[in-house]
Scaffold this active site. Structure first.
Site, PDB file in Angstrom:
ATOM      1  CG  ASP A  11      -1.781   1.228   1.319  1.00  0.00           C
ATOM      2  OD1 ASP A  11      -2.494   1.497   0.335  1.00  0.00           O
ATOM      3  OD2 ASP A  11      -1.745   1.947   2.338  1.00  0.00           O
ATOM      4  CE1 TYR A  43       2.897   5.548  -3.202  1.00  0.00           C
ATOM      5  CE2 TYR A  43       1.769   3.738  -4.280  1.00  0.00           C
ATOM      6  CZ  TYR A  43       2.894   4.243  -3.652  1.00  0.00           C
ATOM      7  OH  TYR A  43       3.996   3.445  -3.485  1.00  0.00           O
ATOM      8  N   GLY A  44      -2.727   9.115  -3.743  1.00  0.00           N
ATOM      9  CA  GLY A  44      -4.042   9.508  -4.265  1.00  0.00           C
ATOM     10  C   GLY A  44      -4.128  10.866  -4.933  1.00  0.00           C
ATOM     11  CG  ASN A  75      -9.268   1.281  -3.458  1.00  0.00           C
ATOM     12  OD1 ASN A  75     -10.232   0.802  -4.036  1.00  0.00           O
ATOM     13  ND2 ASN A  75      -9.003   1.021  -2.188  1.00  0.00           N
ATOM     14  CB  THR A  76      -4.326   5.380  -5.605  1.00  0.00           C
ATOM     15  OG1 THR A  76      -5.320   6.031  -4.804  1.00  0.00           O
ATOM     16  CG2 THR A  76      -3.764   6.359  -6.604  1.00  0.00           C
ATOM     17  CD  GLU A 154      -2.902   8.460   7.176  1.00  0.00           C
ATOM     18  OE1 GLU A 154      -2.009   9.255   7.508  1.00  0.00           O
ATOM     19  OE2 GLU A 154      -2.785   7.663   6.220  1.00  0.00           O
ATOM     20  CB  CYS A 185     -10.185   5.164  -0.481  1.00  0.00           C
ATOM     21  SG  CYS A 185      -8.754   5.854   0.375  1.00  0.00           S
ATOM     22  CB  THR A 186      -6.650   1.709   2.052  1.00  0.00           C
ATOM     23  OG1 THR A 186      -6.117   3.029   1.879  1.00  0.00           O
ATOM     24  CG2 THR A 186      -6.088   0.777   1.006  1.00  0.00           C
ATOM     25  CG  HIS A 187      -7.088   5.910   4.714  1.00  0.00           C
ATOM     26  ND1 HIS A 187      -6.251   5.364   3.766  1.00  0.00           N
ATOM     27  CD2 HIS A 187      -6.290   6.551   5.614  1.00  0.00           C
ATOM     28  CE1 HIS A 187      -4.988   5.661   4.087  1.00  0.00           C
ATOM     29  NE2 HIS A 187      -4.995   6.376   5.197  1.00  0.00           N
TER      30      HIS A 187
HETATM   31  N1  DGL Z   1      -4.130   3.851  -0.137  1.00  0.00           N
HETATM   32  C1  DGL Z   1      -4.760   4.907  -0.900  1.00  0.00           C
HETATM   33  C2  DGL Z   1      -5.965   4.336  -1.666  1.00  0.00           C
HETATM   34  O1  DGL Z   1      -6.548   3.342  -1.312  1.00  0.00           O
HETATM   35  C3  DGL Z   1      -5.195   6.070  -0.024  1.00  0.00           C
HETATM   36  C4  DGL Z   1      -4.042   6.857   0.523  1.00  0.00           C
HETATM   37  C5  DGL Z   1      -3.192   7.517  -0.553  1.00  0.00           C
HETATM   38  O2  DGL Z   1      -3.688   8.464  -1.215  1.00  0.00           O
HETATM   39  O3  DGL Z   1      -2.071   7.112  -0.734  1.00  0.00           O
HETATM   40  O4  DGL Z   1      -6.352   4.887  -2.657  1.00  0.00           O
END
Ligand code: DGL
Length: 276
Positions: A11, A43-44, A75-76, A154, A185-187
């Site tokens: 991730d 990453y998003g 997800n990104t 977070e 999205c993971t969060h």
């Molecule tokens: N892990 C990212 C996602 O699921 C969320 C956090 C990020 O932007 O890196 O898209």
């Protein structure tokens, strides 16, 4: 023959721990190796090219450590790197999973009014990958980028009134529309309560759970399972700030991630010389 190698999970940082947690519940006998690219998170907000480059570097590190399957928990990164990483995995006989298709599949089964909402980062929503897959299934789609959800999760404010206010603001345009919404999205699974309150009666699809069961199915089909039923262990690798990963990660995993090793993807060996 049983395969004792770990499952690699990566991730952009901490959020993928929601996917890891689902995976460990589904496959308690498997060892897992989690890599959080905390030096490059988020990453998003980045471009497709940059996300792909980051994802390739991170997964190279995991291939070299010997994994039997790769789960792109982000997800990104799934949006921008799944095809390319699948090709690499295919050549090595290693199955590669993203979180998007399992979530789409679960949403298709859940919707009754053929209308689905998708929530994700800016990069995920901008790519329109979810929208295309859902439209291909004949579903009406509404997509919303919810970048503030990442910070709220977070910060540990997922169940604070401020999260409810932000959710109501982002999601007001979904009222009376989709009967099913993907937490893309993971969060976002952490904000399930706030999102659910803003969308009463709507089914929320947690792609972490959907992905974990997809991985379990394929490991079984390809005879890649570990011989053990329970007792699998997890090791964590991060590219920056071990202390924050353990502190914030506790909310995502239900315990502090342990043991955590700091690695450097830029050094030729990919490793810092560890202090004894
Ligand atoms: N892990 C990212 C996602 O699921 C969320 C956090 C990020 O932007 O890196 O898209």
């Amino acid at each position: 023959l049983p395969d004792p190698r770990p499952i690699g999970v990566f991730d952009s940082g901490i959020g993928g721990l929601t996917v890891l947690s689902a995976l460990v519940k589904e496959l308690p006998g498997e060892d897992t190796l989690y890599l959080g690219d905390t030096a490059r998170v988020p990453y998003g907000t980045r471009s497709p090219e940059t996300v792909l480059r980051y994802a390739q570097r991170v997964s190279n590190q995991l291939w070299h450590r010997g994994i039997k399957a790769l789960v792109i928990a982000c997800n990104t990164a799934s949006t921008h790197a799944l095809e390319q990483l699948k090709d690499v995995g295919h050549a090595a006989g290693i199955p590669v999973f993203g979180v998007i298709e399992p979530g789409v599949f679960a949403a298709c089964r859940a919707t009754k009014n053929q209308s689905v909402g998708i929530l994700g980062t800016e990069a995920t929503i901008r790519s329109e990958r979810y929208q295309r897959l859902l439209a291909n299934e004949g579903l009406a789609v509404k997509a919303i980028a919810c970048p503030l959800f990442v910070a709220l999760a977070e910060e540990g404010w997922a169940d604070d009134p401020v999260a409810a206010t932000v959710a109501a603001r982002y999601l007001s345009s979904l009222k009376g529309g989709p009967d099913t919404v993907i937490l893309g999205c993971t969060h976002y699974p952490l904000l399930r309560n706030a999102i659910g309150e803003a969308l009463p009666g709507v089914t929320l699809v947690d792609s972490a759970l959907a992905t974990a069961s997809a991985v379990a199915t394929v490991l079984r089909e390809q005879s890649l399972e570990n011989a053990r039923e329970t007792g699998g262990t997890t090791r964590f690798l991060v590219t920056d700030n071990v202390e924050r990963f353990q502190r914030v990660g506790r909310q995502f995993l239900g315990r502090a991630p342990e043991p955590v090793e700091l690695i450097d993807l830029d050094s030729p060996a990919g490793l810092f010389a560890e202090e004894p």
